[in-house]
Design an enzyme around this catalytic site. Sequence first.
Site, PDB file in Angstrom:
ATOM      1  N   VAL A  12       3.949   1.043   2.235  1.00  0.00           N
ATOM      2  CA  VAL A  12       3.811  -0.016   3.230  1.00  0.00           C
ATOM      3  C   VAL A  12       4.173  -1.348   2.573  1.00  0.00           C
ATOM      4  O   VAL A  12       3.672  -1.674   1.497  1.00  0.00           O
ATOM      5  CB  VAL A  12       2.380  -0.050   3.814  1.00  0.00           C
ATOM      6  CG1 VAL A  12       2.260  -1.143   4.867  1.00  0.00           C
ATOM      7  CG2 VAL A  12       2.002   1.303   4.407  1.00  0.00           C
ATOM      8  N   LYS A  55       5.824   0.373   7.460  1.00  0.00           N
ATOM      9  CA  LYS A  55       5.479   1.635   6.783  1.00  0.00           C
ATOM     10  C   LYS A  55       6.729   2.503   6.760  1.00  0.00           C
ATOM     11  O   LYS A  55       7.235   2.908   7.808  1.00  0.00           O
ATOM     12  CB  LYS A  55       4.347   2.319   7.554  1.00  0.00           C
ATOM     13  CG  LYS A  55       3.906   3.655   6.993  1.00  0.00           C
ATOM     14  CD  LYS A  55       2.604   4.073   7.642  1.00  0.00           C
ATOM     15  CE  LYS A  55       2.261   5.515   7.420  1.00  0.00           C
ATOM     16  NZ  LYS A  55       0.985   5.882   8.038  1.00  0.00           N
ATOM     17  N   GLY A 110       0.539   5.641   0.768  1.00  0.00           N
ATOM     18  CA  GLY A 110      -0.279   6.774   1.199  1.00  0.00           C
ATOM     19  C   GLY A 110       0.517   8.039   0.982  1.00  0.00           C
ATOM     20  O   GLY A 110       1.591   8.003   0.372  1.00  0.00           O
ATOM     21  N   SER A 111      -0.004   9.163   1.495  1.00  0.00           N
ATOM     22  CA  SER A 111       0.692  10.421   1.251  1.00  0.00           C
ATOM     23  C   SER A 111       2.014  10.487   2.022  1.00  0.00           C
ATOM     24  O   SER A 111       2.910  11.240   1.655  1.00  0.00           O
ATOM     25  CB  SER A 111      -0.200  11.600   1.604  1.00  0.00           C
ATOM     26  OG  SER A 111      -0.847  11.341   2.810  1.00  0.00           O
ATOM     27  N   TYR A 112       2.160   9.702   3.099  1.00  0.00           N
ATOM     28  CA  TYR A 112       3.379   9.791   3.901  1.00  0.00           C
ATOM     29  C   TYR A 112       4.404   8.717   3.596  1.00  0.00           C
ATOM     30  O   TYR A 112       5.563   8.853   3.957  1.00  0.00           O
ATOM     31  CB  TYR A 112       3.031   9.757   5.395  1.00  0.00           C
ATOM     32  CG  TYR A 112       2.370  11.026   5.806  1.00  0.00           C
ATOM     33  CD1 TYR A 112       3.088  12.214   5.795  1.00  0.00           C
ATOM     34  CD2 TYR A 112       1.033  11.062   6.147  1.00  0.00           C
ATOM     35  CE1 TYR A 112       2.486  13.411   6.129  1.00  0.00           C
ATOM     36  CE2 TYR A 112       0.422  12.246   6.491  1.00  0.00           C
ATOM     37  CZ  TYR A 112       1.141  13.427   6.478  1.00  0.00           C
ATOM     38  OH  TYR A 112       0.541  14.600   6.793  1.00  0.00           O
ATOM     39  N   GLY A 113       3.962   7.620   2.994  1.00  0.00           N
ATOM     40  CA  GLY A 113       4.950   6.580   2.752  1.00  0.00           C
ATOM     41  C   GLY A 113       4.374   5.344   2.101  1.00  0.00           C
ATOM     42  O   GLY A 113       3.195   5.305   1.749  1.00  0.00           O
ATOM     43  N   GLY A 147       0.830  -1.202   0.000  1.00  0.00           N
ATOM     44  CA  GLY A 147       0.000   0.000   0.000  1.00  0.00           C
ATOM     45  C   GLY A 147       0.861   1.246   0.000  1.00  0.00           C
ATOM     46  O   GLY A 147       2.035   1.202   0.371  1.00  0.00           O
ATOM     47  N   ASP A 150      -9.609  11.051  10.183  1.00  0.00           N
ATOM     48  CA  ASP A 150      -9.452  10.655   8.776  1.00  0.00           C
ATOM     49  C   ASP A 150      -9.988   9.242   8.556  1.00  0.00           C
ATOM     50  O   ASP A 150      -9.310   8.380   7.999  1.00  0.00           O
ATOM     51  CB  ASP A 150      -7.979  10.752   8.358  1.00  0.00           C
ATOM     52  CG  ASP A 150      -7.827  10.730   6.833  1.00  0.00           C
ATOM     53  OD1 ASP A 150      -8.838  10.921   6.126  1.00  0.00           O
ATOM     54  OD2 ASP A 150      -6.700  10.515   6.353  1.00  0.00           O
TER      55      ASP A 150
END
Length: 283
Positions: free
Chosen positions: A26, A43, A21-24, A19, A144
């Site tokens: 996974v 992550k 996301g905006s931060y990193g 996966g 969120d």
Amino acid sequence: MPVEITAHFQDIQLNNLIGSGSYGDVYEAKWQTQGREKCIAVKIIRNNSQVSESEKKKCKDDLRREIRNLQKFYHTNIVQLYGVSKDGNNRICLLLEHADCGSLHYFLHVTKKKKVTVVHKLNWMVQCARALEYLHKNKTFHRDLKPQNMLLYHNYCTLKLCDFGTVKQIRTNNTTGTGTYGYMAPEVADASSKYTEICDVFSYGIVFWEVMSRKKPFYDSEIKDPISIQKNLLQGKRPNIQDMKLNKDFNYLIKLIELCWNTKADMRPSMRSIANGLTNILI
Ligand SMILES: Nc1ncnc2c1ncn2[C@@H]1O[C@H](COP(=O)(O)OP(=O)(O)OP(=O)(O)O)[C@@H](O)[C@H]1O
């Protein structure tokens, strides 16, 4: 305060990317710990040199907050943080309980073939409500909630919340807009309004509809971009309740979801009353 490193990166073997996301990103991984091999999710937080200093600061704050929160919370329906490491590129890595069945988003919209019963879905919604009740009782809120931040375990029977970068202490004057358009409560999207933990109940209502209908909010509207979708929500538009196609034994769910996504925050039920109400129905 610097992030405390608790695990050696050489004990971790990264496998597939599962996966982003905006931060990193996974990854599924194997971790050698206490003489045995453990399957975990790692992550890896991106070191983004292209973003502004204020963006960098926000990322750091969110990361510290995510680690602090995950270390503090202990609940069956909240993903567990096993440790923190740093890879060869000096990137922070969170070692998390691996979700063997992927995210709820993946189940609802990607693996279309697998079906579950309404009662199974209600069980997920009870578990989600229990995790939120726990956060709210501990004077924090998620901010969120969306199917991407809900993970499935144990042959799709257990649901756990993840992504705690936006989780925040309940204060009297929260005004920073945060979350994801399409799920965000009107009072959060409107930067001038104050909001409380009840904003999570709004997002929970949207997710509830999405779980029952297996459709994305506003999938059938002309408007596809997230900002316009959020404008629609602000104007009082909601996903089509009939898409849930429930038989009349489940009419009370329609009332519950409509209460959750009420524009007026004080009309929404508490997570505790939702969790208790749904649990009573299931026994
Ligand atoms: N413990 C886990 N086990 C399996 N998959 C996971 C796990 N944690 C995260 N994922 C997958 O990785 C994706 C991104 O993770 P996460 O939401 O934590 O990242 P993020 O960068 O903080 O995302 P966002 O953009 O929402 O802030 C999730 O949607 C999920 O599909």
